[in-house]
Design an enzyme around this catalytic site. Structure first.
Site, PDB file in Angstrom:
ATOM      1  N   GLY A  21       0.853  -1.189   0.000  1.00 44.97           N
ATOM      2  CA  GLY A  21       0.000   0.000   0.000  1.00 44.97           C
ATOM      3  C   GLY A  21       0.881   1.228   0.000  1.00 44.97           C
ATOM      4  O   GLY A  21       2.091   1.129   0.088  1.00 44.97           O
ATOM      5  N   LYS A  22       0.206   2.353  -0.097  1.00 48.52           N
ATOM      6  CA  LYS A  22       0.972   3.603  -0.055  1.00 48.52           C
ATOM      7  C   LYS A  22       0.728   4.249   1.296  1.00 48.52           C
ATOM      8  O   LYS A  22      -0.396   4.641   1.595  1.00 48.52           O
ATOM      9  CB  LYS A  22       0.458   4.553  -1.164  1.00 48.52           C
ATOM     10  CG  LYS A  22       1.269   4.494  -2.427  1.00 48.52           C
ATOM     11  CD  LYS A  22       0.743   5.461  -3.476  1.00 48.52           C
ATOM     12  CE  LYS A  22       1.066   6.920  -3.115  1.00 48.52           C
ATOM     13  NZ  LYS A  22       2.498   7.159  -2.924  1.00 48.52           N
ATOM     14  N   GLY A  23       1.738   4.248   2.144  1.00 46.00           N
ATOM     15  CA  GLY A  23       1.580   4.982   3.403  1.00 46.00           C
ATOM     16  C   GLY A  23       1.895   6.442   3.091  1.00 46.00           C
ATOM     17  O   GLY A  23       2.063   6.807   1.933  1.00 46.00           O
ATOM     18  N   PHE A  25       4.217   9.528   2.604  1.00 51.98           N
ATOM     19  CA  PHE A  25       5.638   9.716   2.230  1.00 51.98           C
ATOM     20  C   PHE A  25       6.280   8.498   1.602  1.00 51.98           C
ATOM     21  O   PHE A  25       7.486   8.442   1.490  1.00 51.98           O
ATOM     22  CB  PHE A  25       6.498  10.079   3.469  1.00 51.98           C
ATOM     23  CG  PHE A  25       6.039  11.312   4.141  1.00 51.98           C
ATOM     24  CD1 PHE A  25       5.394  11.250   5.361  1.00 51.98           C
ATOM     25  CD2 PHE A  25       6.200  12.538   3.530  1.00 51.98           C
ATOM     26  CE1 PHE A  25       4.944  12.388   5.982  1.00 51.98           C
ATOM     27  CE2 PHE A  25       5.749  13.680   4.151  1.00 51.98           C
ATOM     28  CZ  PHE A  25       5.116  13.606   5.386  1.00 51.98           C
ATOM     29  N   GLY A  26       5.525   7.459   1.224  1.00 53.01           N
ATOM     30  CA  GLY A  26       6.270   6.381   0.590  1.00 53.01           C
ATOM     31  C   GLY A  26       5.457   5.105   0.442  1.00 53.01           C
ATOM     32  O   GLY A  26       4.326   5.007   0.909  1.00 53.01           O
ATOM     33  N   ARG A  27       6.066   4.158  -0.228  1.00 51.36           N
ATOM     34  CA  ARG A  27       5.415   2.872  -0.487  1.00 51.36           C
ATOM     35  C   ARG A  27       5.830   1.851   0.556  1.00 51.36           C
ATOM     36  O   ARG A  27       6.876   1.979   1.181  1.00 51.36           O
ATOM     37  CB  ARG A  27       5.860   2.366  -1.868  1.00 51.36           C
ATOM     38  CG  ARG A  27       5.250   3.146  -3.011  1.00 51.36           C
ATOM     39  CD  ARG A  27       5.582   2.493  -4.341  1.00 51.36           C
ATOM     40  NE  ARG A  27       4.771   3.036  -5.428  1.00 51.36           N
ATOM     41  CZ  ARG A  27       3.483   2.755  -5.578  1.00 51.36           C
ATOM     42  NH1 ARG A  27       2.882   1.952  -4.727  1.00 51.36           N
ATOM     43  NH2 ARG A  27       2.784   3.287  -6.567  1.00 51.36           N
ATOM     44  N   VAL A  28       4.956   0.849   0.726  1.00 51.17           N
ATOM     45  CA  VAL A  28       5.241  -0.199   1.704  1.00 51.17           C
ATOM     46  C   VAL A  28       5.235  -1.534   0.976  1.00 51.17           C
ATOM     47  O   VAL A  28       4.342  -1.786   0.170  1.00 51.17           O
ATOM     48  CB  VAL A  28       4.133  -0.221   2.785  1.00 51.17           C
ATOM     49  CG1 VAL A  28       4.511  -1.204   3.884  1.00 51.17           C
ATOM     50  CG2 VAL A  28       3.934   1.163   3.369  1.00 51.17           C
ATOM     51  N   LYS A  43       8.823  -0.156   4.729  1.00 47.32           N
ATOM     52  CA  LYS A  43       8.337   1.119   4.219  1.00 47.32           C
ATOM     53  C   LYS A  43       9.509   1.927   3.684  1.00 47.32           C
ATOM     54  O   LYS A  43      10.526   2.044   4.359  1.00 47.32           O
ATOM     55  CB  LYS A  43       7.620   1.921   5.303  1.00 47.32           C
ATOM     56  CG  LYS A  43       7.086   3.242   4.747  1.00 47.32           C
ATOM     57  CD  LYS A  43       6.065   3.875   5.645  1.00 47.32           C
ATOM     58  CE  LYS A  43       5.463   5.105   4.984  1.00 47.32           C
ATOM     59  NZ  LYS A  43       4.447   5.719   5.832  1.00 47.32           N
ATOM     60  N   ASP A 137      -3.611  11.077  14.040  1.00 44.90           N
ATOM     61  CA  ASP A 137      -4.183  10.851  12.710  1.00 44.90           C
ATOM     62  C   ASP A 137      -4.824   9.470  12.670  1.00 44.90           C
ATOM     63  O   ASP A 137      -4.574   8.676  11.778  1.00 44.90           O
ATOM     64  CB  ASP A 137      -3.065  10.972  11.660  1.00 44.90           C
ATOM     65  CG  ASP A 137      -3.660  11.004  10.266  1.00 44.90           C
ATOM     66  OD1 ASP A 137      -2.912  10.847   9.294  1.00 44.90           O
ATOM     67  OD2 ASP A 137      -4.901  11.154  10.171  1.00 44.90           O
ATOM     68  N   LYS A 139      -7.374   7.049  11.832  1.00 47.83           N
ATOM     69  CA  LYS A 139      -8.581   6.855  11.025  1.00 47.83           C
ATOM     70  C   LYS A 139      -8.517   5.431  10.526  1.00 47.83           C
ATOM     71  O   LYS A 139      -7.466   4.797  10.596  1.00 47.83           O
ATOM     72  CB  LYS A 139      -8.648   7.869   9.889  1.00 47.83           C
ATOM     73  CG  LYS A 139      -7.424   8.011   9.017  1.00 47.83           C
ATOM     74  CD  LYS A 139      -7.681   9.126   8.018  1.00 47.83           C
ATOM     75  CE  LYS A 139      -6.560   9.225   7.031  1.00 47.83           C
ATOM     76  NZ  LYS A 139      -5.485  10.109   7.492  1.00 47.83           N
ATOM     77  N   THR A 172      -7.718  13.910   6.729  1.00 49.77           N
ATOM     78  CA  THR A 172      -9.005  14.412   6.222  1.00 49.77           C
ATOM     79  C   THR A 172      -9.711  15.080   7.407  1.00 49.77           C
ATOM     80  O   THR A 172      -9.403  14.804   8.548  1.00 49.77           O
ATOM     81  CB  THR A 172      -9.917  13.256   5.780  1.00 49.77           C
ATOM     82  OG1 THR A 172     -10.287  12.519   6.962  1.00 49.77           O
ATOM     83  CG2 THR A 172      -9.212  12.326   4.819  1.00 49.77           C
TER      84      THR A 172
HETATM   85  C1  LIG Z   1       4.651   1.594  13.292  1.00 48.74           C
HETATM   86  O1  LIG Z   1       4.228   1.898  11.987  1.00 48.74           O
HETATM   87  C2  LIG Z   1       4.766   3.012  11.391  1.00 48.74           C
HETATM   88  C3  LIG Z   1       5.665   3.912  12.014  1.00 48.74           C
HETATM   89  C4  LIG Z   1       6.114   5.038  11.311  1.00 48.74           C
HETATM   90  C5  LIG Z   1       5.688   5.260  10.011  1.00 48.74           C
HETATM   91  C6  LIG Z   1       6.132   6.450   9.223  1.00 48.74           C
HETATM   92  O2  LIG Z   1       5.847   6.525   8.056  1.00 48.74           O
HETATM   93  N1  LIG Z   1       6.814   7.432   9.901  1.00 48.74           N
HETATM   94  C7  LIG Z   1       7.260   8.608   9.291  1.00 48.74           C
HETATM   95  C8  LIG Z   1       7.617   8.675   7.932  1.00 48.74           C
HETATM   96  C9  LIG Z   1       8.077   9.883   7.399  1.00 48.74           C
HETATM   97  C10 LIG Z   1       8.167  11.039   8.190  1.00 48.74           C
HETATM   98  C11 LIG Z   1       7.797  10.956   9.550  1.00 48.74           C
HETATM   99  C12 LIG Z   1       7.345   9.756  10.082  1.00 48.74           C
HETATM  100  C13 LIG Z   1       4.802   4.370   9.391  1.00 48.74           C
HETATM  101  C14 LIG Z   1       4.353   3.232  10.091  1.00 48.74           C
HETATM  102  N2  LIG Z   1       3.460   2.283   9.583  1.00 48.74           N
HETATM  103  C15 LIG Z   1       2.996   2.249   8.291  1.00 48.74           C
HETATM  104  O3  LIG Z   1       3.305   3.027   7.442  1.00 48.74           O
HETATM  105  C16 LIG Z   1       2.023   1.131   7.941  1.00 48.74           C
HETATM  106  C17 LIG Z   1       2.411   0.575   6.571  1.00 48.74           C
HETATM  107  S1  LIG Z   1       1.139  -0.345   5.804  1.00 48.74           S
HETATM  108  C18 LIG Z   1       1.240  -1.922   6.490  1.00 48.74           C
HETATM  109  N3  LIG Z   1       2.121  -2.196   7.455  1.00 48.74           N
HETATM  110  C19 LIG Z   1       2.141  -3.461   7.980  1.00 48.74           C
HETATM  111  N4  LIG Z   1       1.342  -4.439   7.561  1.00 48.74           N
HETATM  112  C20 LIG Z   1       0.449  -4.194   6.588  1.00 48.74           C
HETATM  113  N5  LIG Z   1      -0.392  -5.207   6.159  1.00 48.74           N
HETATM  114  C21 LIG Z   1       0.385  -2.910   6.013  1.00 48.74           C
HETATM  115 BR1  LIG Z   1      -0.855  -2.507   4.639  1.00 48.74          BR
END
Ligand SMILES: COc1ccc(C(=O)Nc2ccccc2)cc1NC(=O)CCSc1ncnc(N)c1Br
Length: 273
Positions: A21-23, A25-28, A43, A137, A139, A172
């Site tokens: 998926g797309k979180g 700031f980036g792809r996962v 990620k 955030d 949701k 949102t």
């Molecule tokens: C502890 O989870 C995070 C902790 C931090 C950040 C993050 O971006 N920090 C950040 C990025 C840039 C600038 C400042 C903060 C993001 C996540 N988590 C995520 O992005 C979730 C990704 S989607 C997914 N993950 C697991 N299993 C699945 N089935 C899926 Br679908």
């Protein structure tokens, strides 16, 4: 889980799988650590993306905070590493995927399922607040499910360590508390408001202040224009809890502790999460 005391990780330690998926700031991507064969979510955040938002220092602080967060309902951040242009976050993989897909599939959740999710969220937030982390955030898109259907809060893309009040707009409008929509200083209590929005959405299938335009959603939030459609059979206790959370004055919202003691939660939530 992943041995996180390991030396410096690098991309060559992982086999990269399908995009998840797309979180923010980036792809996962699904990924497997080659040595241990351990499955993770990887990620990828592009540095020029966050440099633009001057988030690098925040990201570093985030990483310190989050690698220390340990709670059954908070998605683990095992560690992170970087190369010239990217930062990689090694995340727990939630096998059940995104909660909102479950919500769309069923239309709305049963009272037991909704209460179980709200109780898990409340416990996860109480834990995060104790560590001075506000997610801000929350949701359905940021809520994931593990292989047993247990809720995991993820994507702390905007979470901040709250030492003082914050003024950053994000996400949102539907889930934002009045003080955030008005771009006023806000604190932990925004998460309590969001719990009310989510509880409503879990039971009715959509957020309480949905409207045609953002402007109308804004107005409905500011007025706390809350109504319970009779089309859905929802218990009086559930409506009572929602009404105790969707309160404009943030100091009057039901506390996380009181949510756990609310009759609707005590009666309906599955203690095993
Ligand atoms: C502890 O989870 C995070 C902790 C931090 C950040 C993050 O971006 N920090 C950040 C990025 C840039 C600038 C400042 C903060 C993001 C996540 N988590 C995520 O992005 C979730 C990704 S989607 C997914 N993950 C697991 N299993 C699945 N089935 C899926 Br679908």
């Amino acid at each position: 889980p992943l041995k996180t005391t390991k030396k410096q990780w690098s991309i060559s330690d992982f086999d990269i799988g399908k995009p998840l998926g797309k979180g923010k700031f980036g792809r996962v991507y699904l990924a497997r650590e080659i040595q241990s064969k351990y499955i993770v979510a990887l990620k990828v955040v592009f540095k020029e993306q966050i440099e633009k938002y001057r988030l690098f220092h925040q990201l570093r602080r985030e990483m310190e905070i989050q690698t220390s967060l340990r709670h059954p309902n908070v998605l683990r951040l095992y560690g992170w590493f970087q190369d010239a242009e990217r930062i990689f976050l090694i995340l727990e993989y939630a096998h059940g995927g995104e909660l909102y897909k479950e919500l769309r599939k069923w239309g709305h959740f049963s009272e037991r399922q909704a209460a179980t999710y709200i109780a898990s969220l409340t416990q996860a937030l109480a834990y995060c607040h104790e560590k001075h982390v506000i997610h801000r955030d929350i949701k359905p898109e940021n809520l994931l499910l593990d292989h047993e259907g247990r809720l995991k809060i993820a994507d702390f893309g905007w979470s901040v360590q709250s030492r003082n009040k914050r003024h950053t707009m994000c996400g949102t409008l539907d889930y934002l508390a009045p003080e955030m929509v008005e771009n006023k200083a806000h604190d932990y209590a925004v998460d309590n408001w969001t719990l009310g929005v989510l509880c409503y959405e879990f039971l009715y299938g959509g957020p309480p202040f949905e409207a045609e335009s953002q402007k109308d959603t804004f107005k409905r939030i500011m007025k706390v224009d809350l109504s319970f459609p009779s089309s859905h059979e929802v218990s009086a206790e559930a409506k009572d809890l929602i009404s105790l959370l969707l309160v404009k004055d943030s100091s009057k919202r039901l506390s996380l502790q009181k949510i756990m003691e609310h009759p609707w939660i005590v009666k309906n939530a599955d203690p095993m999460g």
